[in-house]
Design a protein around this motif. Structure first.
Motif, short mmCIF file in Angstrom:
data_model
loop_
_atom_site.label_atom_id
_atom_site.label_comp_id
_atom_site.label_asym_id
_atom_site.label_seq_id
_atom_site.Cartn_x
_atom_site.Cartn_y
_atom_site.Cartn_z
N GLY A 316 -12.74 65.22 67.72
CA GLY A 316 -13.70 65.95 68.54
C GLY A 316 -14.58 66.90 67.76
O GLY A 316 -15.59 67.38 68.28
N ALA A 317 -14.22 67.21 66.52
CA ALA A 317 -15.01 68.14 65.71
C ALA A 317 -16.04 67.34 64.92
O ALA A 317 -15.69 66.43 64.18
N LEU A 318 -17.33 67.71 65.06
CA LEU A 318 -18.39 66.93 64.43
C LEU A 318 -19.35 67.80 63.62
O LEU A 318 -19.60 67.52 62.46
N ARG A 319 -19.90 68.84 64.24
CA ARG A 319 -20.90 69.68 63.58
C ARG A 319 -20.52 71.15 63.67
O ARG A 319 -19.83 71.57 64.60
N GLY A 320 -21.01 71.93 62.71
CA GLY A 320 -20.80 73.36 62.72
C GLY A 320 -21.86 74.06 63.54
O GLY A 320 -22.75 73.44 64.14
N ASP A 321 -21.79 75.38 63.57
CA ASP A 321 -22.76 76.18 64.32
C ASP A 321 -24.18 76.01 63.79
O ASP A 321 -25.15 76.24 64.52
N ASP A 322 -24.29 75.60 62.52
CA ASP A 322 -25.61 75.41 61.92
C ASP A 322 -26.20 74.04 62.23
O ASP A 322 -27.31 73.71 61.80
N GLY A 323 -25.46 73.22 63.01
CA GLY A 323 -25.94 71.89 63.37
C GLY A 323 -25.67 70.83 62.34
O GLY A 323 -25.95 69.64 62.58
N LYS A 324 -25.11 71.20 61.19
CA LYS A 324 -24.83 70.24 60.14
C LYS A 324 -23.44 69.64 60.32
O LYS A 324 -22.55 70.25 60.93
N TYR A 325 -23.26 68.43 59.79
CA TYR A 325 -21.94 67.81 59.87
C TYR A 325 -20.90 68.67 59.16
O TYR A 325 -21.17 69.25 58.09
N LEU A 326 -19.71 68.75 59.77
CA LEU A 326 -18.60 69.42 59.12
C LEU A 326 -18.22 68.67 57.85
O LEU A 326 -18.41 67.45 57.73
N ALA A 327 -17.66 69.39 56.88
CA ALA A 327 -17.35 68.80 55.57
C ALA A 327 -16.32 67.69 55.66
O ALA A 327 -16.28 66.80 54.80
N ASP A 328 -15.48 67.70 56.72
CA ASP A 328 -14.45 66.68 56.87
C ASP A 328 -14.98 65.38 57.46
O ASP A 328 -14.30 64.35 57.40
N VAL A 329 -16.16 65.40 58.05
CA VAL A 329 -16.70 64.23 58.73
C VAL A 329 -17.27 63.26 57.69
O VAL A 329 -18.12 63.62 56.87
N LEU A 330 -16.82 62.01 57.74
CA LEU A 330 -17.25 60.98 56.80
C LEU A 330 -18.31 60.06 57.39
O LEU A 330 -19.23 59.63 56.70
N LEU A 331 -18.17 59.73 58.67
CA LEU A 331 -19.03 58.74 59.31
C LEU A 331 -19.32 59.15 60.74
O LEU A 331 -18.42 59.59 61.46
N ASP A 332 -20.56 58.97 61.14
CA ASP A 332 -20.96 59.14 62.55
C ASP A 332 -21.72 57.87 62.92
O ASP A 332 -22.86 57.67 62.51
N LEU A 333 -21.07 57.00 63.70
CA LEU A 333 -21.63 55.68 64.03
C LEU A 333 -21.79 55.55 65.53
O LEU A 333 -20.84 55.71 66.29
N ASP A 334 -22.99 55.21 65.96
CA ASP A 334 -23.34 55.02 67.37
C ASP A 334 -23.53 53.52 67.58
O ASP A 334 -24.40 52.91 66.96
N TYR A 335 -22.72 52.91 68.45
CA TYR A 335 -22.79 51.45 68.62
C TYR A 335 -22.49 51.04 70.05
O TYR A 335 -21.91 51.81 70.82
N TRP A 336 -22.93 49.84 70.40
CA TRP A 336 -22.60 49.22 71.68
C TRP A 336 -21.45 48.24 71.47
O TRP A 336 -21.51 47.38 70.57
N ALA A 337 -20.42 48.31 72.31
CA ALA A 337 -19.28 47.39 72.25
C ALA A 337 -19.14 46.69 73.61
O ALA A 337 -19.34 47.31 74.66
N LEU A 338 -18.77 45.43 73.59
CA LEU A 338 -18.63 44.65 74.80
C LEU A 338 -17.18 44.68 75.29
O LEU A 338 -16.25 44.45 74.53
N MET A 339 -17.03 44.96 76.61
CA MET A 339 -15.72 45.06 77.22
C MET A 339 -15.71 44.33 78.56
O MET A 339 -16.76 44.15 79.18
N PRO A 340 -14.53 43.95 79.02
CA PRO A 340 -14.45 43.47 80.41
C PRO A 340 -14.73 44.62 81.37
O PRO A 340 -14.27 45.75 81.15
N ALA A 341 -15.50 44.33 82.41
CA ALA A 341 -15.88 45.39 83.35
C ALA A 341 -14.67 45.95 84.08
O ALA A 341 -14.66 47.11 84.46
#
Length: 341
Positions: A316-341
């Motif tokens: 759940g931790a992604l960015r700091g108060d400055d809006g930059k990625y936290l040092a521990d974050v390696l990847l931020d990937l936004d994707y569409w995945a197909l699932m059964p409805a």
């Protein structure tokens, strides 16, 4: 006369040029076996012919990221052999399933150039298409990479930054021919949770972690015929470390996401992606996901838009108060995945 290829440097690229990448590759079940040995990947559609046939496909397609890594690997000698870092992705679309026996090749168009203020490197944007043996596109995507200059005094090109969509529209997503989830078996898939069970804004902690080993990440990078120097040559970086191929982190995170997203069977699109911080051997990679959106594509078929985060830190931790990625974050990937409805 020199016959070896030192790779392209930033000043060697020209806006609008098309690059045909060498060495087509025929994929087999061997790539699947090695992929599943390197990553804890176990989505049913990519593991079982019988499960895939129950879903209307002729056999189990190769994992989507096998296709991505293969197409990507072809581009490395021409795009990122002299890279400082691979920076991000956008507008990625998986256009049709790839089955064992398919031969893939790659073609890229240079769509953006920007020299960095230090004058020693620049960013190159390319749109890459993966094609099968019939020259049918199976995948296309945009990526941008920071590349060294060979001659710091070489003139800077006119800055051109492509205008990229922030996500692939649901009506641009492609469903495999014949695919149906009418006879979908959640027990065999591993979890009961269908698309209707997920709420927009929900955070899913995938719980498990994998510590990256030097030998494994180099084996994986060789598997995809990725020759970028930063992944193999420890003298290529001032800190003396080999940089983990960003795709290795993507596959680890996607595989870890099975625990909580076992029914997210296929990647339909990569909307955006950023390698927020470098990953090195010895780092323990964990993953969490956020549900960003939903789209009903066909009866019984729903796409979930997911943010997949690979991190060395807390879920759940992604960015700091400055809006930059936290040092521990390696990847931020936004994707569409197909699932059964």
């Amino acid at each position: 006369m020199t016959k070896t290829n030192p790779g392209r440097f930033f000043e060697d690229y020209r806006l609008g040029e098309t690059i045909t990448h060498a060495v087509p590759r025929t994929l087999s079940g061997g790539e699947r076996a090695l992929y599943h040995a390197l990553y804890p990947a176990r989505h049913a559609l990519h593991s079982s012919d019988a499960f895939a046939q129950r879903c209307g496909l002729p056999q189990s397609p190769l994992d989507d990221l096998i296709v991505f890594h293969t197409v990507f690997g072809k581009t490395v000698p021409d795009i990122s052999l002299n890279a400082v870092a691979n920076l991000g992705y956008a507008e990625g679309r998986f256009l049709r399933p790839v089955y064992p026996g398919t031969t893939l090749r790659s073609v890229s168009e240079v769509i953006g150039l920007k020299q960095n203020s230090n004058g020693k490197s620049g960013v190159v944007w390319v749109r890459t298409t993966g094609l099968d043996e019939a020259d049918t596109p199976v995948l296309n995507y945009v990526r941008w990479v920071m590349v060294r200059k060979s001659d710091p005094d070489a003139p800077a090109p006119e800055t051109t930054i492509p205008d990229l969509a922030d996500h692939v529209a649901p009506n641009a997503l492609t469903l495999p021919d014949g695919l149906t989830f009418d006879r979908y078996d959640t027990a065999l898939a591993g979890e009961p949770h269908r698309a209707a069970d997920y709420q927009i804004g929900e955070i899913i902690d995938h719980v498990d972690g994998v510590t990256v080993e030097e030998a494994e990440h180099m084996m994986a990078t060789r598997l995809w015929q990725n020759t970028a120097k930063v992944h193999f040559d420890a003298t290529n970086r001032e800190d003396g470390k080999r940089l983990i191929y960003g795709g290795h982190v993507i596959s680890l995170a996607r595989a870890l996401s099975f625990n909580g997203l076992a029914n997210a069977q296929m990647i339909l699109a990569i909307n955006a992606g950023a390698h927020a911080n470098p990953c090195f051997a010895g780092d323990t990679v964990r993953a969490w996901s956020e549900v960003l959106d939903k789209a009903d594509l066909a009866p019984g078929l729903t796409a979930l838009r997911l943010r997949l985060v690979a991190t060395k830190g807390a879920p759940g931790a992604l960015r700091g108060d400055d809006g930059k990625y936290l040092a521990d974050v390696l990847l931020d990937l936004d994707y569409w995945a197909l699932m059964p409805a």
